[in-house]
Design an enzyme around this catalytic site. Structure first.
Site, mmCIF file in Angstrom:
data_model
loop_
_atom_site.group_PDB
_atom_site.id
_atom_site.type_symbol
_atom_site.label_atom_id
_atom_site.label_comp_id
_atom_site.label_asym_id
_atom_site.label_seq_id
_atom_site.Cartn_x
_atom_site.Cartn_y
_atom_site.Cartn_z
ATOM 1 N N ASN A 1 2.622 -11.972 -8.571
ATOM 2 C CA ASN A 1 1.164 -12.253 -8.695
ATOM 3 C C ASN A 1 0.715 -12.450 -10.071
ATOM 4 O O ASN A 1 1.344 -11.896 -11.117
ATOM 5 C CB ASN A 1 0.490 -10.619 -8.535
ATOM 6 C CG ASN A 1 -0.814 -10.823 -7.584
ATOM 7 O OD1 ASN A 1 -1.270 -11.793 -7.363
ATOM 8 N ND2 ASN A 1 -1.534 -9.841 -7.417
ATOM 9 N N TYR B 1 3.671 -5.396 -13.628
ATOM 10 C CA TYR B 1 3.554 -4.703 -12.298
ATOM 11 C C TYR B 1 4.766 -5.316 -11.279
ATOM 12 O O TYR B 1 5.461 -4.572 -10.544
ATOM 13 C CB TYR B 1 2.262 -5.122 -11.741
ATOM 14 C CG TYR B 1 2.065 -4.199 -10.504
ATOM 15 C CD1 TYR B 1 1.815 -2.731 -10.429
ATOM 16 C CD2 TYR B 1 1.757 -4.782 -9.449
ATOM 17 C CE1 TYR B 1 1.304 -1.870 -9.486
ATOM 18 C CE2 TYR B 1 1.489 -4.011 -8.200
ATOM 19 C CZ TYR B 1 1.304 -2.543 -8.042
ATOM 20 O OH TYR B 1 0.942 -2.036 -7.124
HETATM 21 P P1 NAD Z 1 -4.922 4.997 -7.545
HETATM 22 O O1 NAD Z 1 -5.131 4.303 -8.816
HETATM 23 O O2 NAD Z 1 -5.973 5.084 -6.717
HETATM 24 O O3 NAD Z 1 -4.049 6.308 -7.385
HETATM 25 C C1 NAD Z 1 -2.850 6.423 -8.267
HETATM 26 C C2 NAD Z 1 -2.903 7.816 -8.845
HETATM 27 O O4 NAD Z 1 -1.509 8.102 -9.568
HETATM 28 C C3 NAD Z 1 -4.115 8.427 -9.627
HETATM 29 O O5 NAD Z 1 -4.555 9.471 -8.998
HETATM 30 C C4 NAD Z 1 -3.454 8.315 -11.060
HETATM 31 O O6 NAD Z 1 -4.018 9.358 -11.666
HETATM 32 C C5 NAD Z 1 -2.011 8.756 -10.820
HETATM 33 N N1 NAD Z 1 -0.986 8.602 -11.789
HETATM 34 C C6 NAD Z 1 -1.196 7.300 -12.718
HETATM 35 N N2 NAD Z 1 -0.213 7.642 -13.517
HETATM 36 C C7 NAD Z 1 0.396 8.848 -13.395
HETATM 37 C C8 NAD Z 1 1.340 9.567 -14.081
HETATM 38 N N3 NAD Z 1 1.749 9.040 -15.257
HETATM 39 N N4 NAD Z 1 1.747 10.846 -13.703
HETATM 40 C C9 NAD Z 1 1.015 11.301 -12.568
HETATM 41 N N5 NAD Z 1 0.128 10.678 -11.857
HETATM 42 C C10 NAD Z 1 -0.188 9.458 -12.339
HETATM 43 O O7 NAD Z 1 -3.892 3.784 -6.725
HETATM 44 P P2 NAD Z 1 -3.370 3.635 -5.176
HETATM 45 O O8 NAD Z 1 -4.143 2.349 -4.660
HETATM 46 O O9 NAD Z 1 -3.859 4.816 -4.443
HETATM 47 O O10 NAD Z 1 -1.997 3.161 -5.250
HETATM 48 C C11 NAD Z 1 -0.987 4.351 -4.958
HETATM 49 C C12 NAD Z 1 0.265 3.589 -5.059
HETATM 50 O O11 NAD Z 1 0.403 2.503 -4.151
HETATM 51 C C13 NAD Z 1 0.572 3.081 -6.537
HETATM 52 O O12 NAD Z 1 2.141 2.976 -6.545
HETATM 53 C C14 NAD Z 1 0.236 1.449 -6.403
HETATM 54 O O13 NAD Z 1 0.898 0.540 -7.204
HETATM 55 C C15 NAD Z 1 0.807 1.120 -4.799
HETATM 56 N N6 NAD Z 1 0.147 0.077 -4.130
HETATM 57 C C16 NAD Z 1 -1.124 0.200 -3.764
HETATM 58 C C17 NAD Z 1 -1.955 -1.064 -3.391
HETATM 59 C C18 NAD Z 1 -3.431 -1.017 -2.828
HETATM 60 O O14 NAD Z 1 -3.659 -1.939 -2.105
HETATM 61 N N7 NAD Z 1 -3.982 -0.050 -3.324
HETATM 62 C C19 NAD Z 1 -0.956 -2.070 -2.930
HETATM 63 C C20 NAD Z 1 0.293 -2.132 -3.153
HETATM 64 C C21 NAD Z 1 1.046 -0.865 -3.739
#
Ligand code: NAD
Length: 421
Positions: A321, A327
């Site tokens: 991306n 990432y």
């Molecule tokens: P989000 O940002 O809403 O939630 C992520 C959570 O992880 C947050 O509550 C944050 O406080 C916590 N976090 C971050 N760093 C941390 C740390 N060092 N220790 C403990 N907690 C920590 O993200 P999301 O959209 O719910 O994504 C969740 C997962 O899914 C991630 O790994 C993201 O990369 C992956 N993902 C999301 C999408 C999407 O469309 N939302 C797509 C592909 C992958």
């Protein structure tokens, strides 16, 4: 915007049938009878059935290129007989483990066939492929969990995927609606978004869930824990003592059965403009932390034998991306981690798998400008974004005790996104 409305997808509700209509099982390979047995509680169609809710084809009998014609003969007349949100599953033999060249070629061909069917079926229907190890000769119990997942509303946003099943035997859960009964699970990054939903789904499935997130996520995290009768753990996953803190929190429940590495961050910038801090923090949270925690928990006994590790990758780790070199590297590394660790963890009967979500409706994606968002949403075979629950259901499938024959897989939850296809 004047665009056509996509199909409303069926999602799991307890008590509702797995499929929208009757199932037909075809093919003449070694698995057709075992498949009928494993699905004996499903409603099977007959010659008079006009519309089907599911098709399963056992393609393990296809050992030459010419025999691929069996796919045409079975599927062609049925393509117009699928109900909305129907499920198609092709079952084959893992090509890399097949010795004869012709058979290996024919089995590999199933991928292109299934992915094309996935693009042709309409109105929320999906098609997926399950490869079974040729070493599975008499005991096919490991096939039950993936078959049931794909033949249900739980896999609604999983389309055109391939799952490999090994020869391990498994026991069916006493109740397929409570597959995690008595299990203890840890979900990182569970204060919001996908992580909060994973915790909810695991609790629904019967697990005791420890929800972990950054100390500053305190209130939101407690809310999630209270809602599901779980336990909150303030934890930065990058802390050196994270494995010990987790093991300690799980001790009073007798240790962990399931670890879900969901915590993740983005720090987007074009590579030319990216400072080292953005690079380091993304690699630390998304890749180093899950690796250290898994290894630490295996070493300190916090994760039990027969445990489950589930990682969260992303289609950005497959397609790449713009603005996400850090990432994309971290999420592709997660796939590498699954590949690299499956054999070693297998010695303790621990499985490791990953999900790679596509466009999921979250606070993060809601912040994308409307036009870009609408394009992102629609660039897939289901013509819509997925819900957090779709990712959570796939993780719960990997976490199930019935999935002991499923390890080393990365499954996209992306509705057959055109990105990285
Ligand atoms: P989000 O940002 O809403 O939630 C992520 C959570 O992880 C947050 O509550 C944050 O406080 C916590 N976090 C971050 N760093 C941390 C740390 N060092 N220790 C403990 N907690 C920590 O993200 P999301 O959209 O719910 O994504 C969740 C997962 O899914 C991630 O790994 C993201 O990369 C992956 N993902 C999301 C999408 C999407 O469309 N939302 C797509 C592909 C992958």
């Amino acid at each position: 915007m004047g665009l056509p409305q996509p199909e409303e997808l069926r999602r799991y509700k307890e008590g509702e049938p797995a499929l929208p209509g009757p199932l037909v099982v075809g093919g003449s390979g070694r698995l057709v009878e075992p498949i009928r047995d494993l699905l004996s509680d499903y409603d099977f169609g007959d010659d008079d059935t006009e519309k089907f809710g599911g098709l399963v084809f056992d393609a393990t009998g296809i050992t030459t290129i010419e025999e691929l014609k069996q796919l045409y003969i079975f599927f062609q007349p049925l393509m117009r007989k699928l109900l909305p949100c129907a499920r198609v599953v092709v079952v084959g033999t893992t090509p890399e483990l097949v010795k004869k060249a012709d058979e290996r070629i024919a089995q590999r061909a199933l991928e292109g066939f299934t992915r094309s069917v996935a693009k042709e079926v309409r109105r929320g229907a999906t098609a997926n492929l399950v490869y079974v190890s040729p070493k599975a000769k008499t005991d096919f119990s490991g096939l039950a969990a993936p078959l049931r997942f794909f033949l249900s509303a739980k896999s609604t946003y999983v389309d055109a995927q391939v799952v490999r099943v090994n020869e391990k035997s498994t026991e069916a859960p006493a109740n397929w609606d409570k597959p995690l009964d008595g299990k203890v699970a840890l979900v990182t990054g569970a204060a919001r978004g996908i992580g909060a939903t994973i915790a909810e789904v695991m609790a629904r499935d019967g697990a005791k869930v420890i929800v972990a997130d950054m100390p500053q996520a305190g209130d939101a995290l407690s809310e999630v824990a209270n809602k599901i009768g779980g336990v909150a753990l303030a934890l930065d996953v990058t802390a050196a003592n994270a494995p010990e803190k987790i093991a300690e929190a799980a001790e009073r429940f007798g240790g962990l059965d399931i670890v879900v590495h969901n915590a993740g961050i983005t720090r987007d910038k074009l590579l030319a403009n990216m400072d080292a801090g953005r690079w380091d923090s993304v690699i630390a949270v998304n890749l180093i932390a899950p690796k250290n925690i898994t290894e630490g928990l295996v070493a300190n006994g916090g994760l039990k034998e027969g445990g489950r590790v589930v990682d969260v990758s992303s289609i950005a780790g497959i397609a790449g991306n713009r603005g996400q070199t850090n990432y994309g590297a971290s999420k592709a590394g997660v796939i590498g981690m699954v590949d690299a660790e499956a054999a070693e963890l297998g010695k303790k009967e621990i499985t490791i798998n990953a999900v790679a979500p596509g466009f999921i409706e979250t606070q993060m994606t809601a912040a994308i400008p409307l036009a870009t968002r609408e394009v992102g949403r629609r660039l897939n075979s289901l013509l819509q974004g997925g819900q957090t629950v779709d990712v959570a259901e796939t993780i719960a499938f990997f976490a199930s005790p019935a999935s002991s024959a499923v390890t080393g897989n990365t499954v996209r939850v992306c509705g057959q996104s055109l990105l990285g296809a």
